[in-house]
Design a protein around this motif. Sequence first.
Motif, short mmCIF file in Angstrom:
data_model
loop_
_atom_site.label_atom_id
_atom_site.label_comp_id
_atom_site.label_asym_id
_atom_site.label_seq_id
_atom_site.Cartn_x
_atom_site.Cartn_y
_atom_site.Cartn_z
N SER A 185 0.84 -1.18 0.00
CA SER A 185 0.00 0.00 0.00
C SER A 185 0.89 1.24 0.00
N GLU A 186 0.61 2.15 -0.92
CA GLU A 186 1.35 3.40 -0.99
C GLU A 186 0.69 4.46 -0.12
N GLU A 187 -0.43 4.10 0.49
CA GLU A 187 -1.18 5.05 1.30
C GLU A 187 -0.34 5.53 2.48
N GLY A 188 -0.28 6.83 2.65
CA GLY A 188 0.45 7.42 3.76
C GLY A 188 1.95 7.54 3.55
N THR A 200 4.84 9.37 1.81
CA THR A 200 4.95 10.69 1.20
C THR A 200 5.92 10.76 0.02
N TRP A 231 6.96 8.10 -2.21
CA TRP A 231 6.98 6.91 -3.08
C TRP A 231 7.52 7.28 -4.47
N THR A 259 2.20 10.35 8.66
CA THR A 259 2.57 9.71 7.40
C THR A 259 3.92 9.03 7.57
#
Length: 153
Positions: A91-94, A96, A98, A127
């Motif tokens: 998951s790339e969520e959170g 900052t 990537w 994050t």
Amino acid sequence: MKSNEVEPDPSEGKIGMSSAKFIGLAGRYVYMGQPVIPVANLMLGDTLLVPSVDGKGEMQPNREITREELAVVMMRYAKSCGIAGADAEPSEEGITDWANVSSFAMSSIGWALANGVISGVDNLDGTRSLCPHDSASRAQMAKIILNVEAMRG
């Protein structure tokens, strides 16, 4: 076997770093008026762990390793030892930064995140950052190596 290769010495059937070898180096070189730039790669069995830097034949052993380079080396090591882990998309969520991960390290960083090898650095706003171009600290390197070894089960 060439004189500059190290004979593999597997311990109890496990692949250890003692079986790593540099390839691409001659036993000796004869100066012919031109610089000799060997391409030296660090191999573990048939797996390339660390290529020469920028195709210039330099290993730069005193240069600090970046976090993304360490992820690449550890994924190659794990797969060569048969402890590949999941190839799931992380998951790339959170996360900052990537987009700052180099293309050569993208799949390795993804593998490391998906398998809990790395988790990123916590930011004050909740994050996380991967800090892919930062040098890996001794503590980070030790934790990453332990996380990969824990995958052995």
